[in-house]
Design a protein around this motif. Sequence first.
Motif, PDB file in Angstrom:
ATOM      1  N   GLY A 159       0.799  -1.219   0.000  1.00 27.85           N
ATOM      2  CA  GLY A 159       0.000   0.000   0.000  1.00 27.85           C
ATOM      3  C   GLY A 159       0.830   1.268   0.000  1.00 27.85           C
ATOM      4  N   VAL A 160       2.133   1.147  -0.206  1.00 23.53           N
ATOM      5  CA  VAL A 160       3.028   2.302  -0.275  1.00 23.53           C
ATOM      6  C   VAL A 160       2.858   2.983  -1.631  1.00 23.53           C
ATOM      7  CG1 VAL A 160       5.462   2.970  -0.441  1.00 23.53           C
ATOM      8  CG2 VAL A 160       4.703   1.435   1.375  1.00 23.53           C
ATOM      9  N   ILE A 161       2.894   4.308  -1.654  1.00 23.35           N
ATOM     10  CA  ILE A 161       2.862   5.060  -2.904  1.00 23.35           C
ATOM     11  C   ILE A 161       4.286   5.165  -3.448  1.00 23.35           C
ATOM     12  CG2 ILE A 161       2.425   7.312  -3.955  1.00 23.35           C
ATOM     13  CD1 ILE A 161       0.171   7.666  -1.934  1.00 23.35           C
ATOM     14  N   LEU A 162       4.470   4.717  -4.663  1.00 31.34           N
ATOM     15  CA  LEU A 162       5.785   4.751  -5.302  1.00 31.34           C
ATOM     16  C   LEU A 162       5.922   6.049  -6.080  1.00 31.34           C
ATOM     17  CD1 LEU A 162       5.806   1.033  -6.456  1.00 31.34           C
ATOM     18  CD2 LEU A 162       7.074   2.032  -4.541  1.00 31.34           C
ATOM     19  N   GLY A 163       6.250   7.101  -5.374  1.00 33.74           N
ATOM     20  CA  GLY A 163       6.390   8.424  -5.974  1.00 33.74           C
ATOM     21  C   GLY A 163       5.076   9.160  -6.070  1.00 33.74           C
ATOM     22  N   THR A 164       4.177   8.625  -6.839  1.00 37.43           N
ATOM     23  CA  THR A 164       2.823   9.158  -6.987  1.00 37.43           C
ATOM     24  C   THR A 164       1.937   8.001  -7.423  1.00 37.43           C
ATOM     25  OG1 THR A 164       1.460  10.880  -8.048  1.00 37.43           O
ATOM     26  CG2 THR A 164       3.138   9.817  -9.415  1.00 37.43           C
ATOM     27  N   ALA A 165       0.643   8.144  -7.267  1.00 42.39           N
ATOM     28  CA  ALA A 165      -0.264   7.038  -7.608  1.00 42.39           C
ATOM     29  C   ALA A 165      -1.601   7.578  -8.072  1.00 42.39           C
ATOM     30  CB  ALA A 165      -0.454   6.108  -6.411  1.00 42.39           C
ATOM     31  N   VAL A 166      -2.225   6.828  -8.951  1.00 47.08           N
ATOM     32  CA  VAL A 166      -3.563   7.161  -9.450  1.00 47.08           C
ATOM     33  C   VAL A 166      -4.571   7.024  -8.311  1.00 47.08           C
ATOM     34  CG1 VAL A 166      -5.433   6.324 -10.945  1.00 47.08           C
ATOM     35  CG2 VAL A 166      -3.103   6.567 -11.849  1.00 47.08           C
ATOM     36  N   THR A 363      13.026   0.942  15.492  1.00 44.15           N
ATOM     37  CA  THR A 363      13.163   1.504  14.155  1.00 44.15           C
ATOM     38  C   THR A 363      12.440   2.843  14.126  1.00 44.15           C
ATOM     39  OG1 THR A 363      12.887   1.033  11.796  1.00 44.15           O
ATOM     40  CG2 THR A 363      11.116   0.305  13.238  1.00 44.15           C
ATOM     41  N   ASP A 364      12.266   3.406  12.957  1.00 48.02           N
ATOM     42  CA  ASP A 364      11.525   4.661  12.837  1.00 48.02           C
ATOM     43  C   ASP A 364      10.173   4.395  12.194  1.00 48.02           C
ATOM     44  OD1 ASP A 364      11.760   5.388   9.715  1.00 48.02           O
ATOM     45  OD2 ASP A 364      13.673   4.583  10.422  1.00 48.02           O
ATOM     46  N   THR A 365       9.267   5.332  12.358  1.00 50.11           N
ATOM     47  CA  THR A 365       7.894   5.134  11.899  1.00 50.11           C
ATOM     48  C   THR A 365       7.810   4.945  10.386  1.00 50.11           C
ATOM     49  OG1 THR A 365       7.090   6.442  13.758  1.00 50.11           O
ATOM     50  CG2 THR A 365       5.567   6.087  11.947  1.00 50.11           C
ATOM     51  N   ALA A 366       8.602   5.720   9.638  1.00 47.61           N
ATOM     52  CA  ALA A 366       8.546   5.605   8.181  1.00 47.61           C
ATOM     53  C   ALA A 366       8.959   4.207   7.726  1.00 47.61           C
ATOM     54  CB  ALA A 366       9.439   6.660   7.536  1.00 47.61           C
ATOM     55  N   SER A 367      10.013   3.684   8.315  1.00 45.67           N
ATOM     56  CA  SER A 367      10.462   2.328   7.948  1.00 45.67           C
ATOM     57  C   SER A 367       9.414   1.301   8.321  1.00 45.67           C
ATOM     58  CB  SER A 367      11.786   2.004   8.643  1.00 45.67           C
ATOM     59  OG  SER A 367      12.806   2.897   8.246  1.00 45.67           O
ATOM     60  N   LEU A 368       8.800   1.471   9.483  1.00 40.33           N
ATOM     61  CA  LEU A 368       7.767   0.532   9.911  1.00 40.33           C
ATOM     62  C   LEU A 368       6.576   0.559   8.965  1.00 40.33           C
ATOM     63  CD1 LEU A 368       6.639  -0.589  13.254  1.00 40.33           C
ATOM     64  CD2 LEU A 368       4.894   0.658  11.976  1.00 40.33           C
ATOM     65  N   GLN A 369       6.138   1.750   8.573  1.00 39.29           N
ATOM     66  CA  GLN A 369       4.966   1.867   7.707  1.00 39.29           C
ATOM     67  C   GLN A 369       5.238   1.418   6.281  1.00 39.29           C
ATOM     68  OE1 GLN A 369       2.234   2.106   9.531  1.00 39.29           O
ATOM     69  NE2 GLN A 369       1.470   4.123   8.946  1.00 39.29           N
ATOM     70  N   ALA A 370       6.508   1.328   5.903  1.00 36.45           N
ATOM     71  CA  ALA A 370       6.850   0.921   4.539  1.00 36.45           C
ATOM     72  C   ALA A 370       6.416  -0.508   4.243  1.00 36.45           C
ATOM     73  CB  ALA A 370       8.355   1.071   4.310  1.00 36.45           C
ATOM     74  N   ASP A 371       6.238  -1.321   5.284  1.00 32.69           N
ATOM     75  CA  ASP A 371       5.690  -2.675   5.100  1.00 32.69           C
ATOM     76  C   ASP A 371       4.967  -3.052   6.382  1.00 32.69           C
ATOM     77  OD1 ASP A 371       5.078  -5.341   4.623  1.00 32.69           O
ATOM     78  OD2 ASP A 371       6.953  -5.743   3.563  1.00 32.69           O
ATOM     79  N   ARG A 372       3.710  -2.680   6.460  1.00 34.26           N
ATOM     80  CA  ARG A 372       2.948  -2.875   7.694  1.00 34.26           C
ATOM     81  C   ARG A 372       2.734  -4.356   8.013  1.00 34.26           C
ATOM     82  NH1 ARG A 372      -0.163   0.648  10.059  1.00 34.26           N
ATOM     83  NH2 ARG A 372      -2.065  -0.618   9.920  1.00 34.26           N
ATOM     84  N   ILE A 373       2.591  -5.175   7.002  1.00 37.51           N
ATOM     85  CA  ILE A 373       2.402  -6.601   7.253  1.00 37.51           C
ATOM     86  C   ILE A 373       3.667  -7.202   7.860  1.00 37.51           C
ATOM     87  CG2 ILE A 373       1.982  -8.842   6.167  1.00 37.51           C
ATOM     88  CD1 ILE A 373       0.338  -7.230   4.036  1.00 37.51           C
ATOM     89  N   ALA A 374       4.806  -6.922   7.239  1.00 42.31           N
ATOM     90  CA  ALA A 374       6.070  -7.429   7.775  1.00 42.31           C
ATOM     91  C   ALA A 374       6.325  -6.893   9.177  1.00 42.31           C
ATOM     92  CB  ALA A 374       7.224  -7.052   6.846  1.00 42.31           C
ATOM     93  N   SER A 375       5.967  -5.658   9.419  1.00 47.91           N
ATOM     94  CA  SER A 375       6.178  -5.062  10.740  1.00 47.91           C
ATOM     95  C   SER A 375       5.314  -5.737  11.792  1.00 47.91           C
ATOM     96  CB  SER A 375       5.881  -3.561  10.692  1.00 47.91           C
ATOM     97  OG  SER A 375       6.772  -2.892   9.822  1.00 47.91           O
TER      98      SER A 375
END
Length: 486
Positions: A159-166, A363-375
């Motif tokens: 669910g991460v936005i890769l730069g921008t998303a539709v 870790t930091d919040t941004a890294s954690l949110q980058a893969d919420r399932i893995a986290s």
Amino acid sequence: MQALYLTSSLRKLEQQHASEPLMERAGHAVATLARTLLAEGHNRILVVAGPGNNGGDAFVAARYLKAWWHEVTMVFAGQRASLPPDAAHAYDGWLECGGEVLNTWPETGAWQLAIDGLFGIGLKRPLTGEMADLVARINALSLPVLAIDIPSGLAADTGVILGTAVRATHTITFLGRKPGLYTLDGPDHAGKVHVDLLGLPPLPEADGTLLDAPFTLPARRRLNSHKGSNGSAGVIGGAASMTGAALLTARAALLLGAGRVYAGLLDPAAPALDAEYPELMLRDADQLPTVHALAVGPGMGRSPQAYAALQQALANPAPLVLDADALNLLAADADLQHRLAERAPGSVVITPHPGEAATLLATDTASLQADRIASARALAVRYQAIALLKGCGTVVATPDGRWWINASGNPGLGSAGMGDTLTGIIVALAAQGLPLLESTLLAAYLHGAAADAAVAHGQGPVGLTATEVMLSARRLLNRWLSTAHA
């Protein structure tokens, strides 16, 4: 509940059925759905195709729509010579039926629907330059937008936005539901999700599960029952100036069916009575009786008294819900972690928001949110507990690797006290005898569904309160129980 599949699993399924005309089926499915999304009398459609197989799906869809007498404008962001074989064949099929291809955005257009076929689940790098500009142009249209498989720019697994998303109003996704559609930024970009298996059987084993219904409920109450039959719940927290958090948790536990609720408050000046809910039994934090389920942390603070209360709670064999400052204390202390590890498997749930979860995983919040399932899975393994990672698309994980994403809820949940309410719902269900994992999953879905029901009745999302959510949750749970036990 619905199955969720990671990209790796879906790629294996595609390889197993490589001989079947999956692109033709996908394009037909897109075109069929597109027709239903057009208002009566509308027939002008913009299709934007990318340089891969997602673009091939778009060309097939355009061919069908043209054959069905729709006016189709095709914009292609790529080169024919660079397309994969199936997509190149779809490109040629579009030309053979009289279709035209534009390589730049048309100056004018009076379209009534846009189809996003730029990128699918294979995208790994951020969109920049021309591709980012195309996404911006699609998003600037005041039109319904149908995304093919996944909105371009959205990572399918995270669910991460890769730069921008539709930002689509509808997404038709193939072969199975992708977790990225339901967590982090996915719900803001996917719109309504439609699933098409393209004529293939579903994968026999799901990677994860979507919580989109109350899959389990407490047992039916006997007529010959009393408060002792319905379990006792305890709440420990409420340090000075923070008693409201503990009281919200206790109130939610009371409203969601615990027969007795004790609130152990750390504030020595705390009131002896909750004037709004005098049914609650307020105690000093170290004076709670034996309970069937215990929640620790709301408004707890990090004082020596809070530390001692958490130590004592970890020695309590009852099902345990750890929230808020109980998690911060746990993250900072090896002895508390050792005590947690000594508990019976499946007897603890931790309920962090992303900031607390980042602290728990160092870790930091941004890294954690980058893969919420893995986290969430990492939290469950590290602390040998059920982990409920809050946020858009709450993720629940267990130490054995299982995971769920909750599909209910809305922005109204982004206000003070909502986490306290969720903790109260979990402890109430566990006190009534529902196993802790089932209590956690049901509470996650019920909490969001209650907010959805409140909004449907005009109570938000702006200004929705935790108290309104717990009252809505009570109504909703009773409705479900009435239907299930009719």
